[in-house]
Design a protein around this motif. Structure first.
Motif, PDB file in Angstrom:
ATOM      1  N   MET A 104     -18.706  77.082  90.151  1.00 30.02           N
ATOM      2  CA  MET A 104     -18.223  76.489  91.400  1.00 30.02           C
ATOM      3  C   MET A 104     -17.594  75.112  91.137  1.00 30.02           C
ATOM      4  N   SER A 105     -16.804  74.646  92.104  1.00 25.66           N
ATOM      5  CA  SER A 105     -16.048  73.398  91.906  1.00 25.66           C
ATOM      6  C   SER A 105     -16.943  72.162  91.906  1.00 25.66           C
ATOM      7  N   GLY A 106     -17.976  72.178  92.731  1.00 29.66           N
ATOM      8  CA  GLY A 106     -18.857  71.015  92.816  1.00 29.66           C
ATOM      9  C   GLY A 106     -18.059  69.751  93.098  1.00 29.66           C
ATOM     10  N   ALA A 107     -18.401  68.695  92.373  1.00 33.14           N
ATOM     11  CA  ALA A 107     -17.783  67.395  92.628  1.00 33.14           C
ATOM     12  C   ALA A 107     -16.316  67.347  92.208  1.00 33.14           C
ATOM     13  N   ARG A 108     -15.839  68.369  91.476  1.00 35.55           N
ATOM     14  CA  ARG A 108     -14.444  68.334  90.990  1.00 35.55           C
ATOM     15  C   ARG A 108     -13.435  68.508  92.113  1.00 35.55           C
TER      16      ARG A 108
END
Ligand SMILES: Cc1cc2nc3c(=O)[nH]c(=O)nc-3n(C[C@H](O)[C@H](O)[C@H](O)COP(=O)(O)O)c2cc1C
Length: 375
Positions: free
Chosen positions: A251-255
């Protein structure tokens, strides 16, 4: 046989050991068992003796909230062998025993509802004649999954709107089954890169219909499921698990710059429903290492929050978090290796180190043979 790690700081006398109301339940303390997959349920049926013993040991402190391992509402939701199911009478009979023994300890249980989506195994799904479902077609989470899917000729399939409705119905049926079998509630798994998380994340959701493209569209599937389950069993019996800033499951999370906005929207929608009389039992957050990122939840959501991640070995962090009066703390890995974790955290007793090799192996070893602390 077992090695131990220092715990150190007793949390007796902190807010962690004050009672609290969660939905219709009155917990005697705020230390929660986080959901932990153990993959010891062939055919989706929990082992009658082991599973009851495992959950009985971990609910031994009266007034504890147990969130079960992820359980699969129907075969199409899975693709993970030996995960427990919620559709066959024999699966539900085994769960019933588990709920019974947790209640015999005067503790409580929410069942986590799991749909793997693209984290299921395309070959396992193909073997069982099932699709390899996700938010979008052929948008593989990892190159390894792509190779597996191609080899199995079970290519990643973005759900049609009709199939989305089938999932919603499957979640509702499973929720009713859980309540009928005696569970206190269900937790909807929208975290850790599984199907509902795949819809929330712009990396895995490239849909151009009502379920993709915008923040509100990406949240639509999760909210449809919440609303349908709440309609069936009542808001106070429902929790939701989210992992906004985690990159687990690709998953992208903080990106991704829209992560905060995505989750503030979703949680805001849950708060809006709460203000109209449908307050969920809790929102459960998987905290990233820099856990401050999840602090936004308190300004949006006014109900109970569970925070999980790395707390067993950081009692000073636990003490700080639980100063917030509507926060509960989830413990994962050390609840596997310490059936009496609550008392160990209370008095700062040493913790038994977990053996990750037996997390998802077969057999009672590493499952029901971790001992209580010997004074
Ligand atoms: C063996 C294992 C199985 C897990 N299974 C699940 C699961 O079924 N559902 C879920 O939401 N999280 C699952 N998790 C994540 C945990 O609930 C928890 O968020 C994570 O272990 C971090 O907490 P901890 O540092 O206290 O272990 C699992 C973690 C482990 C180690």
């Amino acid at each position: 046989m077992w090695s131990s790690v220092a715990n150190g700081r007793p949390l007796a006398g902190t807010q962690l050991f004050n009672p609290i109301e969660v939905g219709e339940l009155r917990l005697k303390h705020r230390l929660v068992m986080a959901p932990l997959t153990r993959l010891r349920a062939p055919g989706g049926v929990l082992h009658q003796d082991w599973a009851t013993q495992y959950y009985s040991q971990r609910s031994q402190r009266p007034g504890t909230l147990i969130i079960t391992e992820g359980a699969v509402p129907a075969p199409q939701f899975g693709g993970i062998d030996n995960a427990p199911g919620l559709w066959l009478p024999e699966q539900l009979a085994a769960w019933k025993q588990v709920f019974h023994c947790i209640h015999a300890n005067q503790s409580y249980v929410f069942v986590q509802l799991w749909s793997a989506g693209a984290q299921g195994d395309p070959a396992t799904l193909a073997r069982d004649g099932l699709r390899y479902d996700a938010a979008s077609d052929n948008l593989y989470l990892t190159p390894e999954l792509e190779v597996k899917a191609i080899k199995a000729r079970n290519y990643q399939h973005g759900l049609t709107v009709n199939e989305i409705e089938e999932y919603v119905r499957g979640f509702v049926r499973a929720s009713k089954n859980c309540i009928e079998a005696g569970a206190d509630g269900v937790e909807i798994h929208c975290a850790n890169g599984y199907l509902l998380n795949q819809f929330l994340d712009p990396f895995s959701n490239k849909r151009t219909d009502d379920y993709g493209g915008s923040i509100s569209n990406r949240a639509r599937f999760a909210l449809r499921i919440v609303d349908a389950i709440v309609g069936a069993i009542g808001a106070s019996k429902v929790g939701v698990r989210l992992s906004p800033f985690s990159s687990f499951g690709a998953m992208s999370g903080a990106r991704d710059p829209s992560t905060l906005a995505q989750y503030a929207y979703l949680i805001g929608e849950l708060e809006r429903r709460a203000q109209h009389g449908q307050r969920l039992a809790y929102i459960h957050l998987v905290d990233p290492h820099g856990r401050d990122a999840n602090e936004f939840v308190y300004s949006v959501w006014k109900g109970i929050v569970i925070r999980t991640g790395g707390l067993a070995t950081r009692p000073q962090v636990a003490e700080e978090l639980v100063k917030n009066d509507r926060t509960l703390l989830g413990y994962g890995r050390y609840f596997i290796s310490n059936p009496d974790l609550v008392v160990r955290v209370e008095y700062g007793l040493p913790l038994t180190q977990y053996d990750a090799d037996t997390f998802c192996s077969w057999g009672p070893h590493g499952y029901i043979d971790y001992p209580n602390y010997k004074m």
